[in-house]
Scaffold this motif. Sequence first.
Motif, PDB file in Angstrom:
ATOM      1  N   VAL A 196     -29.335  90.052 -13.386  1.00 24.06           N
ATOM      2  CA  VAL A 196     -29.165  89.829 -14.823  1.00 24.06           C
ATOM      3  C   VAL A 196     -27.906  89.007 -15.128  1.00 24.06           C
ATOM      4  CG1 VAL A 196     -28.888  90.933 -17.066  1.00 24.06           C
ATOM      5  CG2 VAL A 196     -30.436  91.925 -15.374  1.00 24.06           C
ATOM      6  N   ALA A 197     -26.778  89.411 -14.567  1.00 23.49           N
ATOM      7  CA  ALA A 197     -25.539  88.713 -14.899  1.00 23.49           C
ATOM      8  C   ALA A 197     -25.565  87.264 -14.445  1.00 23.49           C
ATOM      9  CB  ALA A 197     -24.343  89.444 -14.289  1.00 23.49           C
ATOM     10  N   GLN A 199     -27.928  85.320 -14.694  1.00 20.73           N
ATOM     11  CA  GLN A 199     -28.631  84.547 -15.715  1.00 20.73           C
ATOM     12  C   GLN A 199     -27.671  84.063 -16.803  1.00 20.73           C
ATOM     13  OE1 GLN A 199     -32.047  86.733 -17.166  1.00 20.73           O
ATOM     14  NE2 GLN A 199     -32.586  87.405 -15.095  1.00 20.73           N
ATOM     15  N   TRP A 200     -26.627  84.835 -17.085  1.00 15.85           N
ATOM     16  CA  TRP A 200     -25.683  84.412 -18.122  1.00 15.85           C
ATOM     17  C   TRP A 200     -24.956  83.144 -17.690  1.00 15.85           C
ATOM     18  CZ3 TRP A 200     -23.134  89.866 -17.793  1.00 15.85           C
ATOM     19  CH2 TRP A 200     -24.070  90.831 -18.171  1.00 15.85           C
ATOM     20  N   PHE A 201     -24.581  83.087 -16.428  1.00 14.68           N
ATOM     21  CA  PHE A 201     -23.905  81.897 -15.909  1.00 14.68           C
ATOM     22  C   PHE A 201     -24.854  80.695 -15.999  1.00 14.68           C
ATOM     23  CE2 PHE A 201     -20.052  80.961 -13.288  1.00 14.68           C
ATOM     24  CZ  PHE A 201     -20.254  79.587 -13.181  1.00 14.68           C
ATOM     25  N   THR A 202     -26.100  80.901 -15.611  1.00 17.57           N
ATOM     26  CA  THR A 202     -27.078  79.821 -15.659  1.00 17.57           C
ATOM     27  C   THR A 202     -27.307  79.347 -17.084  1.00 17.57           C
ATOM     28  OG1 THR A 202     -28.204  80.567 -13.652  1.00 17.57           O
ATOM     29  CG2 THR A 202     -29.491  79.231 -15.180  1.00 17.57           C
ATOM     30  N   VAL A 203     -27.473  80.297 -18.002  1.00 16.13           N
ATOM     31  CA  VAL A 203     -27.707  79.932 -19.396  1.00 16.13           C
ATOM     32  C   VAL A 203     -26.513  79.174 -19.965  1.00 16.13           C
ATOM     33  CG1 VAL A 203     -27.955  80.872 -21.728  1.00 16.13           C
ATOM     34  CG2 VAL A 203     -29.393  81.729 -19.875  1.00 16.13           C
ATOM     35  N   ARG A 204     -25.300  79.636 -19.673  1.00 14.81           N
ATOM     36  CA  ARG A 204     -24.123  78.936 -20.202  1.00 14.81           C
ATOM     37  C   ARG A 204     -24.009  77.531 -19.607  1.00 14.81           C
ATOM     38  NH1 ARG A 204     -19.025  79.128 -22.757  1.00 14.81           N
ATOM     39  NH2 ARG A 204     -18.472  76.909 -22.679  1.00 14.81           N
ATOM     40  N   ALA A 205     -24.264  77.397 -18.306  1.00 15.75           N
ATOM     41  CA  ALA A 205     -24.225  76.074 -17.682  1.00 15.75           C
ATOM     42  C   ALA A 205     -25.275  75.156 -18.302  1.00 15.75           C
ATOM     43  CB  ALA A 205     -24.440  76.193 -16.183  1.00 15.75           C
ATOM     44  N   ALA A 226     -26.958  89.394 -25.092  1.00 16.85           N
ATOM     45  CA  ALA A 226     -27.522  89.942 -23.852  1.00 16.85           C
ATOM     46  C   ALA A 226     -26.509  90.683 -22.985  1.00 16.85           C
ATOM     47  CB  ALA A 226     -28.196  88.829 -23.047  1.00 16.85           C
ATOM     48  N   PRO A 227     -25.301  90.161 -22.777  1.00 17.51           N
ATOM     49  CA  PRO A 227     -24.374  90.892 -21.896  1.00 17.51           C
ATOM     50  C   PRO A 227     -24.037  92.294 -22.414  1.00 17.51           C
ATOM     51  CG  PRO A 227     -23.684  88.601 -22.098  1.00 17.51           C
ATOM     52  CD  PRO A 227     -24.766  88.807 -23.103  1.00 17.51           C
ATOM     53  N   LEU A 228     -23.798  92.430 -23.701  1.00 14.70           N
ATOM     54  CA  LEU A 228     -23.440  93.742 -24.243  1.00 14.70           C
ATOM     55  C   LEU A 228     -24.630  94.698 -24.196  1.00 14.70           C
ATOM     56  CD1 LEU A 228     -21.155  95.381 -25.408  1.00 14.70           C
ATOM     57  CD2 LEU A 228     -21.782  94.556 -27.697  1.00 14.70           C
ATOM     58  N   TYR A 230     -26.951  94.641 -22.035  1.00 12.54           N
ATOM     59  CA  TYR A 230     -27.133  95.005 -20.635  1.00 12.54           C
ATOM     60  C   TYR A 230     -26.167  96.099 -20.213  1.00 12.54           C
ATOM     61  CZ  TYR A 230     -26.992  94.780 -15.565  1.00 12.54           C
ATOM     62  OH  TYR A 230     -26.986  95.116 -14.231  1.00 12.54           O
ATOM     63  N   VAL A 231     -24.882  95.927 -20.500  1.00 10.81           N
ATOM     64  CA  VAL A 231     -23.911  96.923 -20.025  1.00 10.81           C
ATOM     65  C   VAL A 231     -23.995  98.220 -20.818  1.00 10.81           C
ATOM     66  CG1 VAL A 231     -22.361  95.162 -19.117  1.00 10.81           C
ATOM     67  CG2 VAL A 231     -22.004  95.996 -21.452  1.00 10.81           C
ATOM     68  N   ARG A 232     -24.439  98.160 -22.066  1.00 12.13           N
ATOM     69  CA  ARG A 232     -24.576  99.382 -22.861  1.00 12.13           C
ATOM     70  C   ARG A 232     -25.840 100.161 -22.504  1.00 12.13           C
ATOM     71  NH1 ARG A 232     -23.064  97.634 -29.102  1.00 12.13           N
ATOM     72  NH2 ARG A 232     -20.854  98.249 -29.035  1.00 12.13           N
ATOM     73  N   TYR A 233     -26.931  99.432 -22.247  1.00 10.06           N
ATOM     74  CA  TYR A 233     -28.225 100.087 -22.175  1.00 10.06           C
ATOM     75  C   TYR A 233     -28.962  99.850 -20.857  1.00 10.06           C
ATOM     76  CZ  TYR A 233     -27.299 100.211 -27.212  1.00 10.06           C
ATOM     77  OH  TYR A 233     -26.722 100.407 -28.429  1.00 10.06           O
ATOM     78  N   GLN A 234     -29.353  98.622 -20.593  1.00  9.44           N
ATOM     79  CA  GLN A 234     -30.248  98.380 -19.471  1.00  9.44           C
ATOM     80  C   GLN A 234     -29.661  98.841 -18.148  1.00  9.44           C
ATOM     81  OE1 GLN A 234     -31.324  94.238 -18.799  1.00  9.44           O
ATOM     82  NE2 GLN A 234     -33.315  94.835 -18.001  1.00  9.44           N
ATOM     83  N   ARG A 235     -28.405  98.566 -17.905  1.00  6.77           N
ATOM     84  CA  ARG A 235     -27.771  98.934 -16.639  1.00  6.77           C
ATOM     85  C   ARG A 235     -27.781 100.448 -16.437  1.00  6.77           C
ATOM     86  NH1 ARG A 235     -22.568  99.300 -13.891  1.00  6.77           N
ATOM     87  NH2 ARG A 235     -22.464  97.761 -12.195  1.00  6.77           N
TER      88      ARG A 235
END
Length: 248
Positions: A196-197, A199-205, A226-228, A230-235
């Motif tokens: 998941v994480a 993907q954030w790098f890819t999306v930002r790039a 998405a990052p928040l 993920y760390v609050r819920y999905q993870r």
Amino acid sequence: MDLPRSFVVRERDHRIHDPFTPAKLAVLGEAIRLRPGMSVLDLACGSGEMLCTWAKDHHITGTGVDISTAFIAKAVARAAELGVEDGLTFAHGDASGFVAAEPVDVACCVGATWIGGGVEGTLSLLERSVRPGGLLLVGEPFWREEPPDQIAVEGSGAGSREDFRDLAGLVESFREHGWDLVEMVLADEDSWDRYVAAQWFTVRAWLDENPDDELAAEFRAELDTAPLNYVRYQRRYLGWGVFALKRR
């Protein structure tokens, strides 16, 4: 017939399109006791990393089918890179209707049970391709903890609690459908992070490269939330694993 462009962009740098690391993929190959010459069918194979690395490490043969033209192209290139292209075939197509021409030793759908309308339908589809006594591999999410409310459900990437079972319920469903669970390899928080994480790098790039693209606003909004989520819920709440099954 193809995957939505947003999905392909988001996972363009992934070799494994599930919350598995290369190490876990290797553990899975060992766990199911692959042997040279065994045949494997992988429906919704993504970029083909499972088949390619297993062909290299275990000398299996295999066929992969996926709806994404971009991922199939990556799979073909990966097979050539590892020198295993002679034993593997990758085909662009709708995996939901694919049945192997000859029965295989292992039939897989790892992380895409939507092709069969859910777990039960996917098991029925895979069974049409596996030899008697052969093995099915199914990758599927499950609730690690009961989400406390709908916000947690949606933050975990689900529409409702009923989208997934807990681990015990998922295992029980295999038995109810006539399958013995003989092995499993589960994702952990680190392998979720790597899926998941990354993907954030890819999306930002991609946003830096394509600020005026028609998808830019959608991806900018995604990166804001998405990052928040993920760390609050999905993870915390969502698990995932690959389950090896034999017909009882």
